[in-house]
Structures are given as C-alpha cells and as structure tokens.
Design a protein around this motif. Structure first.
Motif, short mmCIF file in Angstrom:
data_model
loop_
_atom_site.label_atom_id
_atom_site.label_comp_id
_atom_site.label_asym_id
_atom_site.label_seq_id
_atom_site.Cartn_x
_atom_site.Cartn_y
_atom_site.Cartn_z
N GLY A 15 -18.40 15.77 -12.03
CA GLY A 15 -18.00 15.56 -10.64
C GLY A 15 -17.23 14.27 -10.46
N ALA A 16 -17.67 13.21 -11.13
CA ALA A 16 -16.95 11.93 -11.06
C ALA A 16 -15.55 12.06 -11.64
CB ALA A 16 -17.73 10.85 -11.80
N ALA A 17 -15.40 12.90 -12.68
CA ALA A 17 -14.07 13.13 -13.25
C ALA A 17 -13.15 13.80 -12.22
CB ALA A 17 -14.19 14.00 -14.50
N THR A 18 -13.71 14.73 -11.46
CA THR A 18 -12.92 15.37 -10.40
C THR A 18 -12.50 14.34 -9.35
OG1 THR A 18 -14.07 17.48 -10.71
CG2 THR A 18 -12.97 17.14 -8.60
N SER A 19 -13.43 13.45 -8.99
CA SER A 19 -13.08 12.39 -8.04
C SER A 19 -11.96 11.52 -8.57
CB SER A 19 -14.32 11.52 -7.76
OG SER A 19 -15.23 12.19 -6.94
N ALA A 20 -12.05 11.15 -9.84
CA ALA A 20 -11.03 10.27 -10.43
C ALA A 20 -9.66 10.94 -10.43
CB ALA A 20 -11.43 9.90 -11.85
N SER A 21 -9.60 12.20 -10.84
CA SER A 21 -8.31 12.89 -10.90
C SER A 21 -7.75 13.12 -9.50
CB SER A 21 -8.45 14.23 -11.63
OG SER A 21 -9.34 15.09 -10.96
N THR A 22 -8.62 13.35 -8.51
CA THR A 22 -8.16 13.54 -7.13
C THR A 22 -7.58 12.25 -6.57
OG1 THR A 22 -9.88 15.20 -6.79
CG2 THR A 22 -8.83 14.31 -4.84
N LEU A 23 -8.22 11.12 -6.84
CA LEU A 23 -7.71 9.84 -6.36
C LEU A 23 -6.39 9.49 -7.04
CD1 LEU A 23 -11.07 7.87 -6.19
CD2 LEU A 23 -9.65 8.59 -4.25
N LEU A 24 -6.25 9.84 -8.32
CA LEU A 24 -4.96 9.62 -8.99
C LEU A 24 -3.87 10.48 -8.36
CD1 LEU A 24 -6.07 9.41 -12.75
CD2 LEU A 24 -5.07 7.57 -11.36
N SER A 25 -4.22 11.70 -7.97
CA SER A 25 -3.25 12.57 -7.30
C SER A 25 -2.82 11.96 -5.97
CB SER A 25 -3.86 13.96 -7.06
OG SER A 25 -4.23 14.56 -8.27
N LEU A 26 -3.78 11.38 -5.25
CA LEU A 26 -3.44 10.71 -3.99
C LEU A 26 -2.49 9.55 -4.23
CD1 LEU A 26 -3.88 10.19 -0.95
CD2 LEU A 26 -5.88 8.82 -1.57
N LEU A 27 -2.73 8.80 -5.29
CA LEU A 27 -1.83 7.69 -5.61
C LEU A 27 -0.42 8.18 -5.87
CD1 LEU A 27 -1.30 4.73 -6.33
CD2 LEU A 27 -2.10 5.23 -8.65
N LEU A 28 -0.27 9.26 -6.63
CA LEU A 28 1.05 9.83 -6.89
C LEU A 28 1.72 10.27 -5.59
CD1 LEU A 28 0.26 11.97 -10.07
CD2 LEU A 28 1.51 9.80 -9.99
N LEU A 29 0.94 10.89 -4.70
CA LEU A 29 1.49 11.34 -3.42
C LEU A 29 1.98 10.16 -2.60
CD1 LEU A 29 1.92 13.61 -1.32
CD2 LEU A 29 -0.45 13.23 -0.59
N LEU A 30 1.21 9.09 -2.56
CA LEU A 30 1.61 7.91 -1.80
C LEU A 30 2.89 7.30 -2.37
CD1 LEU A 30 -1.84 6.16 -1.21
CD2 LEU A 30 -0.53 7.57 0.39
N LEU A 31 3.01 7.28 -3.69
CA LEU A 31 4.23 6.74 -4.31
C LEU A 31 5.46 7.55 -3.90
CD1 LEU A 31 2.88 5.92 -7.88
CD2 LEU A 31 3.79 4.27 -6.24
N VAL A 32 5.30 8.87 -3.80
CA VAL A 32 6.42 9.73 -3.41
C VAL A 32 6.83 9.45 -1.97
CG1 VAL A 32 7.06 12.11 -2.90
CG2 VAL A 32 5.95 11.55 -5.07
N VAL A 33 5.86 9.31 -1.08
CA VAL A 33 6.15 9.18 0.35
C VAL A 33 6.56 7.76 0.72
CG1 VAL A 33 5.17 9.36 2.66
CG2 VAL A 33 4.65 11.11 0.94
N TYR A 34 5.85 6.76 0.16
CA TYR A 34 6.03 5.38 0.62
C TYR A 34 6.86 4.52 -0.34
CZ TYR A 34 2.34 6.26 4.05
OH TYR A 34 1.59 6.75 5.08
N GLY A 35 7.01 4.94 -1.60
CA GLY A 35 7.63 4.07 -2.58
C GLY A 35 6.63 3.03 -3.08
N PRO A 36 6.96 2.31 -4.17
CA PRO A 36 5.99 1.36 -4.78
C PRO A 36 5.49 0.30 -3.81
CG PRO A 36 7.82 1.77 -6.27
CD PRO A 36 8.19 2.41 -4.96
N ARG A 37 6.40 -0.38 -3.10
CA ARG A 37 5.97 -1.46 -2.22
C ARG A 37 5.15 -0.92 -1.05
NH1 ARG A 37 10.42 -5.71 -0.34
NH2 ARG A 37 10.39 -5.96 -2.60
N GLY A 38 5.62 0.15 -0.45
CA GLY A 38 4.89 0.74 0.68
C GLY A 38 3.53 1.28 0.25
N THR A 39 3.43 1.76 -0.99
CA THR A 39 2.15 2.29 -1.48
C THR A 39 1.10 1.20 -1.55
OG1 THR A 39 3.20 4.07 -2.73
CG2 THR A 39 1.01 3.39 -3.45
N VAL A 40 1.48 0.00 -2.00
CA VAL A 40 0.51 -1.10 -2.07
C VAL A 40 -0.04 -1.40 -0.68
CG1 VAL A 40 0.23 -3.56 -2.59
CG2 VAL A 40 1.57 -2.10 -4.12
#
Length: 515
Positions: free
Chosen positions: A407-432
């Motif tokens: 279950g923790a592995a699922t949480s980790a992969s989901t949070l990484l997916s969120l990070l990728l999504l934020l990078l697409v929408v906001y760009g590197p600086r906006g993601t931070v």
C-alpha cells in the motif's frame, strides 16, 4: 440542426452536481455492502481472491464508462441532434465492448493466471469464470453511461442516480439468492444483472422522451471508430488509478491466499473516501475552472485552495477514524470470516494508502487545467510513466512480504504521478511554489486532526475495550469540528458551500405541497 439544450442556472448546476455526488456516494456504499456480503458468505480465500482480481479488470471498464458521463457531453450536443450523436457513440460502445472481449473472454485464462499468481487453479478458474460473466456487465455499463450522459444534456440527473443505486441493490439481492446454487460465481452474475438493469432503466426513459435508435447510424463503422477513439482517449486520465490497482493485485497475489481480498478491501475503502470527499469537491467547486480559467498557471491558486482545503478537512478525520475504530469495526463486521491478524493488516494497508488520499486532494485542479489546455498527449505520457513507476516500486515492495508496504508503494507512485502532473501544468519554478502551498495546507489540517484525535486515541488504546475506541471516535470528530471552526474558518465555509445546494434541494422538496 442541434437540439436546443437550455443552459441551467448556476444554482441548478450546483444542485444537480451535489445530487449526483450524493448518488455516487450511495452507489459506492452499496458496493461496500456487496463486498462485505462476499466475505461474509465465502470468507477470504483463493476463490474470493479470484473474484476480486477479475473485478479489478471490470473496474477499468467501469471507470471508462463513468468518465464517459463527462467527456462526451460536449460531443453529444454537436451535429444534427443529440439522439443522432447518441447512436454514433452507442456504435462506439459496441466496438469498445467487443475489444473488452479480448481480456474478458479470448484471453481470460492467461489474464486470470497473471492476476492470481501462484494461488493455484481454484483462484485462477474462479477469476476466469468471473471475467467471462462480467463481460456483458461491462458492456451494459458503457451503454448506461451514454444514456446517462444524454439525459444529463436534458438536465435530468435524479433518474440516472436512482438507476445506479437500484442496480447496486439488485446486485446484492442476486448474490444472496444465488449464493447457494452458484457459489462464489453468484458475485459476477449479480454485478452483471445490476449493470443490465441500470442500462435498461435509462434506455426506457430515453425511449419515453422520444429517442428512437437509427440502424443506419448504429452501423456507421467510420463514425463509430472516431467516437470510440474520443471515448477511450478522454477516459485515460480516469483509469490510471484502477490500472494501478490491478497491478497491485497481481503483486498481492504473490503474498499468499487471502492477500488479494484484503488489499481489495483496503483499496475500496480508500476509493470510498475519495468518492465521498474529493469527488464531490471536484464536481461542485472545480467545475467553473473550464469556463473561467484564463490559461495562466498563476491564476489556478484560488481553485486549488478551494478544492484542497475542502477535501483535506474531510479526508483527515476519515484517516483518524480508521486509526481509532478501524480494527474493531472490521473485526465486528468481518471478524468471523477473516484470520485473527487480518483486521489489523487491512486497516494498516488502508492507512499506508494515505498518500493516495493526499494526492486525490491536490490532483483535481491541475488535472482539469491540463485537460482545459488540451495537454492530452502529455497526460497519456504521464499515465504510462506513472504505471511503469508503480510496477517498479511495487516489485521492490514485494520483497518485504507485507500488504501495508505494498500500500505504501501505491502511495509513493501516486505522489510521484502528482509531481509529474504539477510539472506539466506549472513548470519547474511554479511546481516548487505549488508543492509548498499543498504541504502548508496539508500540515495545517493534519495538525488540527492530530490535536483532535491523538489524545483520545491514546486514551482508547490504553483502556483497550472496543467501546472506548467508539467513544474516542465520537469525541475526536467533535473536537475536530470545533477546532476547524475556531482555527480554520475558511475550510469550514468551503464545506458548508459544498453541502448547501443539496440541503437547499432537500428543504425545497420537504416544503413542496403534496398532491
């Protein structure tokens, strides 16, 4: 010429969204009762593992169908008439359903073997049979979603919601009636009967308002192919979590008999929390995004704050309640059908999926923004990369031989997916900056939740008896509500906004004169 579709006023839109969300929650609760009924009738064993593994595949089609209710609405109101467009999408639904025959029927045996791992022939054969029986149910769900979407263009939301609830009830009734003669196969039969009932009820309503299928349009292969592409591409963002679940189930099957059943319960509980919290939040608060967003990432913050705050203030107490009364509740409802350590394992797995819950609070707005900006190819790339990451992390977690670690592995992969999504929408600086905003808001609500639940949890654990846990849960919820009112007034106001359309509709219904 397109049929005229009156634009509902904003209050009606909000009310319809809240009613739809309430119907979704009711349907999910009925699904929970079905899952409980499975374990009470058959226990947690190789056969139930096979059923839940097959249902994971069915769930992918179910999510595609549910996404259709939002992704094809704009297409339905184009062209010469809504009903003509419905015919074309129904033809597309036939193509999608035929394609589903590959994993459900043609390759049912290999798919069942892959999902059940080394659990033996009993689990594999049960999964294979369930896949075959669920195939027509999956097709019915696609048709029902198209019917519901068409009724939605007419402003009709109550009947579709009721139809899905009745379908869930029918599934439970069929399971109870046929459990004796059919055994565990009654589960798949019940689900399929319920799905067909939903489609039939909605089709009857469409026929009553004038819909008449056109054989010419239903047999137009070219138009059906285009519509099928629109349907499946639009659904990709909605099915990643379910595909991740199927991957997790395949790994859970390697942990021994009953592991798939326990993981399925934990994941379903997580999905229920998401459906009861961030689902309605996204419908009611984030819907204006597509109409008013000026396509600048910086202007997403008000939407993100609204959705994030309202979702967190609902999700955090759910996690606190799971920690307090999860084990006693599972033991009370399913204890006789589970092993002595299974309730604690199930609850620990649910808590380990907390990263998925956090991601569900933050993801709706950037996801809608990516769709609004037409980033479909990028979203497909994120989905593929996320699934690859999930498989790799789950494989590493498998070495720990523990469901909570999976279950923790699922949480980790989901949070990484969120990070990728934020990078697409906001760009590197906006993601931070956005990550800091998300972390800040999460910490504020988690701090309130900790103050509210931790003292009563420590007291309940010290006293030991289940009754103290229940009392602690009640006190924790009351304390959380009071602390939110005092320390987070903006969060409380958002939840009130979320509930207002539904409460207004209920008050109006009660005050209407009776015939």
């Amino acid at each position: 010429m397109s049929e005229a579709v009156e634009e509902p006023p904003r209050t009606r839109l909000a009310s319809s969204a809240a009613l739809t969300a309430a119907a979704q929650i009711a349907s999910m609760l009925i699904g929970g009762l079905l899952a409980v009924g499975i374990t009470l009738k058959f226990g947690a064993n190789a056969q139930t593992d096979g059923v839940f593994a097959a249902y994971g595949v069915y769930g992918i089609v179910l999510l595609i169908a549910q996404s259709v209710r939002t992704t094809v609405v704009a297409r339905l109101v184009e062209g010469e008439s809504t009903f003509a467009q419905l015919d074309r999408f129904l033809a597309a639904g036939v193509l999608v359903s035929l394609a589903c025959g590959i994993p459900f029927a043609l390759l049912g045996g290999p798919v069942a073997s892959l999902l059940t791992g080394g659990l033996g022939p009993e689990a594999r054969d049960t999964a294979e049979t369930a896949l075959l029986v669920l195939w027509p149910g999956a097709a019915a769900q696609v048709a029902a979603a198209l019917f519901a979407a068409t009724l939605g263009t007419r402003g009709e939301f109550g009947l579709p919601g009721l139809a899905y609830v009745l379908g869930g009830v029918a599934s439970i009734v069929v399971l109870l009636v046929l459990a004796g003669p059919l055994g565990v196969d009654a589960v798949a039969v019940g689900v399929t009967v319920g799905s067909v009932l939903v489609a039939a009820l909605l089709l009857v309503r469409l026929l009553r308002v004038g819909y008449r299928p056109s054989p010419g349009r239903l047999l137009d292969a070219r138009a059906a192919g285009v519509a099928a592409w629109q349907t499946t591409v639009g659904a990709l963002g909605f099915v990643v979590a379910q595909i991740s679940y199927v991957v997790s189930v395949a790994f859970a099957a390697r942990l021994g008999e009953g592991a798939v059943t326990l993981y399925s319960y934990a994941f379903f509980a997580t999905s229920l929390v998401v459906g009861a919290t961030t689902g309605p939040v996204g419908i009611v608060l984030a819907a204006p995004l597509a109409r008013t967003w000026d396509r600048r990432p910086a202007t997403l913050e008000p939407y993100l704050l609204d959705v994030l705050r309202a979702a967190l203030v609902l999700v955090v107490p759910a996690i606190g309640l799971a920690g307090l009364i999860g084990v006693p509740l599972v033991d009370l409802v399913l204890g006789r059908s589970l092993g002595p350590d299974d309730p604690a394992t199930l609850v620990a797995t649910f808590l380990a999926l907390g990263g998925l819950l956090l991601s569900s609070c933050a993801a709706p707005v950037p996801t809608l923004a990516a769709f609004a900006a037409g980033r479909y190819l990028t979203l497909r790339g994120i989905a593929g990369l996320a699934l690859g990451l999930h498989a790799a992390i789950s494989y590493a977690a498998l070495q720990a031989d523990s469901l909570p670690v999976l279950g923790a592995a699922t949480s980790a992969s989901t949070l990484l997916s969120l990070l990728l999504l934020l990078l697409v929408v906001y760009g590197p600086r906006g993601t931070v900056a956005t990550l800091w905003l998300i972390a800040r808001e999460a910490l504020r609500v988690v701090a309130v939740g900790t103050v509210a639940f931790l003292p009563v949890a420590l007291g309940a654990w010290a006293l030991g008896a289940a009754g103290w846990h229940v009392l602690g849960a009640v006190l924790g919820v009351v304390a959380f509500a009071l602390l939110v009112r005092a320390a987070l007034p903006e969060h409380r106001a958002l939840v009130a906004r979320l509930a207002e359309p539904l409460t207004q509709r209920l008050r109006t219904s009660r005050n209407m004169p009776q015939a």
